[in-house]
Design a protein around this motif. Structure first.
Motif, PDB file in Angstrom:
ATOM      1  N   UNK A  63       0.992  -1.344  -0.005  1.00  0.00           N
ATOM      2  CA  UNK A  63      -0.114   0.069  -0.031  1.00  0.00           C
ATOM      3  C   UNK A  63       0.860   1.354  -0.047  1.00  0.00           C
ATOM      4  N   UNK A  64       0.203   2.272  -0.164  1.00  0.00           N
ATOM      5  CA  UNK A  64       0.947   3.943  -0.247  1.00  0.00           C
ATOM      6  C   UNK A  64       1.191   4.291   1.371  1.00  0.00           C
ATOM      7  N   UNK A  65       2.227   4.990   1.541  1.00  0.00           N
ATOM      8  CA  UNK A  65       2.520   5.497   2.854  1.00  0.00           C
ATOM      9  C   UNK A  65       1.311   6.361   3.170  1.00  0.00           C
ATOM     10  N   UNK A  66       1.166   6.441   4.407  1.00  0.00           N
ATOM     11  CA  UNK A  66       0.050   7.340   4.954  1.00  0.00           C
ATOM     12  C   UNK A  66       0.600   8.246   6.175  1.00  0.00           C
ATOM     13  N   UNK A  67       0.164   9.362   6.110  1.00  0.00           N
ATOM     14  CA  UNK A  67       0.850  10.406   7.353  1.00  0.00           C
ATOM     15  C   UNK A  67      -0.125  10.166   8.370  1.00  0.00           C
ATOM     16  N   UNK A  68       0.255   9.877   9.522  1.00  0.00           N
ATOM     17  CA  UNK A  68      -0.406   9.451  10.659  1.00  0.00           C
ATOM     18  C   UNK A  68      -0.349  10.601  11.564  1.00  0.00           C
ATOM     19  N   UNK A  69       0.686  11.391  11.752  1.00  0.00           N
ATOM     20  CA  UNK A  69       0.276  12.741  12.628  1.00  0.00           C
ATOM     21  C   UNK A  69       0.793  13.647  11.867  1.00  0.00           C
TER      22      UNK A  69
END
Length: 694
Positions: A63-69
Motif C-alpha cells: 500500500x501507499x505510505x500514509x501520514x499518521x500525525x
C-alpha cells in the motif's frame, strides 16, 4: 536540416541546499501482524532554520505510505502497541490549552485521529517500551532520588526552574555529557504508567533503591520487558560514583513487589542492552571484557534463568555486536547489526551452531524490526539516504517508501570506488592492507581518467575506533564535496572498526603513528594517479580526524598538502581533561599526564607546533563537551601566533556537530571558500614552477 544532435541535458549535482531538503527517515516499528511499519520522518527548513518531524505508516504489503500525525512538529520514537491498534510516541505539543515543557508520552490509534497525551509528567518522558498487556508503558524520566511521588517531583522541578541562581554545583565525576549538563541532582529511573487509567499516574520503579539507568542519555536499549510482563531487565552502574567508563551490570525488577535481583555482574566485564528470549528464561545482552583491555569489542552473551549463569556465545567471531538485539520467534537465533570492512550488515546469529550469517547486506543498515515473519530494514549508502525495505518470506525485498526519490531524481551524486593499498605495518613486518573509499566527481569516467586533473580532498573520520563507511552523511557529505570537483578520499586507517580487533587495537598507546603512515600511503597512491592534481591535495577531518589533521601539520613537510580543515579537533591532551570522557583518553594514550607527561606529549599535536606551517581552517562549537572548544581556539591561536595562514569558524550554539540548517550552509560555504583560496595559491606556485622550467 542540420544533423547536429542536441547535447544531453546537464544533470544536477548535490549542494548544501538540496542536502537539507532530504527527508530523514527514523527507526521503523512493526505492527504485531507485520502488515505495517510506523516511522518518524524529519524535514528541515532552511528558511525557518528548524526541523519538524511527523509519523508515517508504511505498508509492508504494497500500500501507499500514509501520514499518521500532522498536528505536532516534533513527533518521534513511535512504537506499535501489542494489540496493533495503538501507537505510542514521544512529543512536545500544545494540547487542551497547555504546552509541553518536557517530552511527553502520546498515544494515537493506528487508524488515525487525534493523538492523546497520556499524562503530564513534570520531569518528562524519555525512552519507553510497551508492556505485553497493551495498557502499561515503562519509560525513563530524570527525577530527584530523595523526592517521592510525582507531585513532589513536580514541585521540586518548579522550584528549581524559578531559582535565581545560575550556578551548577556538583561533586559527581559525571556531570556533563556531549552538549548538555546532567540535570543537577537528578538521576534517570524507570517508571510505569497505565495509559488507560482515568487519571494515569507514573510510578517510580526504583523509588527507595539505589538503582538508576545510565546518565549518558539512556535509551530503549537500556531495558526490556519480559514476555509475561512481570519483570523488567535493565543495565545499571553498580559503582556509587558514576563514570562513563564504569562497568555496568544487568539487573531485573519484579513488577509485582518491586524486588530487584542482580542477574549478571563481573568486575572485569561491561554489560548492556538486555533482551528477553521468547520463553522469558534467557536474556541476551552485550558483554565487553574491559578487564582485559578497554578496546575490547561488545560481544553477544546469554544469561540462563536455570542456574543463573551467563556466557559469551560470540567469542570466536571477530566482530563487534551492536544494539539492539532481536530474538527470532523460535528462540534459536538473534538478529543484530555489525560492521564489516566499511559496511554495516544485518546478521543472524544461530545459537546452536554459534555461527553468524549476513541476513541483509549494507551499505549501512541503520535500523531494523521484525514481527510475524516480516522483516523491515532502514538502510542508507554513500549515494542514497535511508530507504526502507520490507523482506517477506520467500519474496524479494521491496521498497515501501519513496520519500526522497522525486527530490533526487536526475541528481548526479558521483561514483563510489573501493580501493585497497599497502598501509602501515602494525607488527613491524609486512604492510597491512588498508581500505580507502573514493567518491569521484559527477561526470568523471571510471577510474577517474580524463584530460582534466582533479583536486583531492581527504575526509578523515573520527573515533578513532569508528569507520568511514558506505553510508549517507549530512554533516560531511561526500556527494556535496565531490560536486565541487574534488575526488574525495576516505581512508579506514589503523584503529578503524570493522576490520577485526587486532586492527582496531593496533594504535593503542601510540596515537598518530600508524594512522599517519596510512594516510601518507594513501596520498602516495593518489599522487601516482594520472587524474590527480598533485598541487591541490587537501586534508580535512573532524574530532579524531581533526586531531590527525593537526598531527599532520606538525609531522608532514609543508607543501605536500595545500591546506587543512580541522573540525572539532583534539590539539592538547592535557587540556582535553576538560571534556566529558576524560577518563578514557589516558587508557588510549597509555598514561595520565601527571604520571608520564613525556608519553602524553609524544602523542599530542600541540607539542609539535614549532613545525606547523600549512594553512588551516579551524572549526569548533561552544557546546562541544566531547572536544571542548578551547582545543580549537588554542590551535587557531597557535597558528596565528606563529604567522601561519589560518581562519576560525566558531559557533556559539553548536555541539560536536553542526546541526542547524543555516549554520551548516555557513560551514560548507567557509569550507569550500578556504579550499578555493588555496587552490589559487597552488595554481600560482605551479605557474611559477613552469616559468622556471621555461
Amino acid at each position: 536540416m542540420s544533423d547536429k544532435r542536441k547535447p544531453p541535458a546537464k544533470r544536477r549535482t548535490m549542494d548544501v541546499e538540496l542536502l537539507w531538503r532530504v527527508e530523514r527517515v527514523g527507526a521503523p516499528s512493526l505492527s504485531p501482524d507485520g502488515a505495517q511499519a510506523v516511522v518518524a520522518v524529519t524535514r528541515h527548513s532552511m528558511d525557518d532554520n528548524k526541523a519538524t518531524s511527523n509519523l508515517w505508516l508504511l505498508s509492508t504489503l504494497g500500500g501507499r505510505p500514509r501520514a499518521l500525525t500532522q498536528c505536532g512538529d516534533k513527533d518521534g520514537a513511535p512504537r506499535f502497541g501489542p494489540d496493533g491498534h495503538r501507537i505510542a510516541f514521544v512529543a512536545r505539543r500544545d494540547q487542551q490549552g497547555r504546552s509541553d515543557d518536557e517530552n511527553q508520552l502520546y498515544v494515537i490509534d493506528a487508524d488515525g485521529g487525534e493523538a492523546r497525551r497520556v499524562a503530564e509528567v513534570a520531569t518528562g518522558v524519555e525512552a519507553f517500551r510497551w508492556l505485553p498487556d497493551g495498557r502499561r508503558v515503562a519509560f525513563v524520566s530524570w527525577v530527584w532520588p530523595d523526592t517521592k511521588g510525582p507531585r513532589a517531583q513536580a514541585r521540586r522541578l518548579k522550584a528549581f526552574k524559578q531559582r535565581k541562581e545560575s550556578g551548577y554545583a556538583t561533586g559527581e565525576a559525571l556531570y556533563r555529557y556531549w552538549d548538555h549538563h546532567v540535570p543537577m541532582g537528578r538521576v534517570p529511573r524507570l517508571h510505569l504508567i497505565d495509559v488507560d487509567a482515568r487519571q494515569p499516574t507514573p510510578r517510580d520503579l526504583f523509588e527507595g533503591t539505589p538503582y538508576e539507568l545510565s546518565r549518558a542519555e539512556p535509551d530503549a536499549d537500556a531495558f526490556d520487558v519480559s514476555p509475561d510482563g512481570r519483570r523488567i531487565a535493565f543495565a545499571f552502574d553498580p559503582v556509587p560514583e558514576k563514570r562513563l567508563d564504569n562497568r555496568f551490570a544487568i539487573g531485573e525488577i519484579d513488577l509485582s513487589g518491586g524486588a530487584v535481583r542482580v542477574l549478571a555482574q563481573h568486575a572485569d566485564w561491561d554489560f548492556a542492552a538486555p533482551r528477553y528470549a521468547p520463553d522469558g528464561d534467557r536474556i541476551a545482552f552485550l558483554a565487553s571484557h574491559q578487564g582485559r583491555k578497554h578496546t575490547m569489542p561488545a560481544q553477544l552473551a546469554l544469561w540462563q534463568r536455570d542456574g543463573g549463569t551467563w556466557e559469551v556465545v560470540s567469542a570466536e567471531w571477530d566482530h563487534a555486536v551492536n544494539a539492539p538485539l532481536h530474538w527470532e520467534d523460535d528462540g534459536q537465533a538473534l538478529l543484530f547489526t555489525a560492521e564489516q570492512k566499511g559496511r554495516r550488515h544485518l546478521w543472524r546469529f544461530d545459537l546452536p551452531d554459534r555461527r553468524a550469517e549476513v541476513l541483509v547486506a549494507g551499505g549501512w543498515v541503520q535500523h531494523f524490526d521484525k514481527a510475524a515473519g516480516v522483516l523491515v530494514t532502514a538502510a542508507d549508502a554513500m549515494l542514497h539516504p535511508v530507504r526502507v525495505h520490507a523482506h517477506l518470506p520467500g519474496r524479494p525485498a521491496r521498497r515501501i517508501e519513496r520519500f526522497n526519490d522525486a527530490l533526487l531524481a536526475g541528481v548526479d551524486l558521483g561514483r563510489v570506488e573501493e580501493v585497497w593499498f599497502d598501509g602501515a605495518s602494525a607488527e613491524g613486518r609486512t604492510p597491512d592492507p588498508v581500505q580507502m573509499w573514493l567518491v569521484h566527481p559527477p561526470g568523471l569516467g571510471r577510474g577517474g581518467r580524463g584530460a582534466r586533473k582533479h583536486p583531492v580532498l581527504h575526509v578523515i573520520h573520527g573515533g578513532p575506533h569508528t569507520a568511514a563507511g558506505d553510508t549517507w552523511h549530512y554533516r560531511w557529505s561526500n556527494p556535496v564535496f565531490a560536486a565541487q570537483g574534488y575526488v574525495v578520499a576516505a581512508v579506514n586507517y589503523h584503529g578503524s572498526s570493522g576490520f577485526g580487533y587486532a586492527f582496531l587495537d593496533s594504535i593503542t598507546h601510540r596515537w598518530g603513528q600508524l594512522e599517519l603512515a596510512d594516510l601518507e600511503a594513501a596520498t602516495d597512491w593518489l599522487r601516482h594517479q594520472p587524474w590527480v592534481d598533485r598541487d591541490r591535495i587537501y586534508a580535512s577531518g573532524g574530532s579524531y580526524g581533526g586531531y590527525l589533521v593537526a598531527w599532520m601539520n606538525g609531522h608532514v613537510p609543508p607543501g605536500r598538502y595545500a591546506a587543512y580543515v580541522c573540525h572539532a579537533g583534539c590539539f592538547d591532551w592535557v587540556g582535553m581533561f576538560a571534556e566529558d570522557a576524560y577518563t578514557w583518553f589516558p587508557q588510549e594514550l597509555g598514561a595520565n599526564y601527571w604520571d608520564d607527561m613525556a608519553r602524553v606529549h609524544a602523542q599530542s599535536p600541540h607539542a609539535f607546533a614549532a613545525a606547523m606551517a600549512t594553512p588551516t581552517l579551524v572549526i569548533h562549537g561552544a557546546l562541544d563537551y566531547r572536544v571542548p572548544d578551547a582545543q580549537g581556539l588554542a590551535y587557531y591561536n597557535t597558528l596565528k601566533a606563529r604567522g601561519v595562514d589560518a581562519r576560525l569558524l566558531w559557533f556559539p550554539d553548536e555541539n560536536h556537530w553542526v546541526l542547524k540548517p543555516r549554520n551548516s550552509r555557513m560551514w560548507y560555504g567557509e569550507f569550500f571558500a578556504w579550499l578555493e583560496r588555496h587552490a589559487r595559491s597552488s595554481a600560482a606556485r605551479r605557474s611559477g614552477r613552469e616559468r622556471l622550467r621555461r
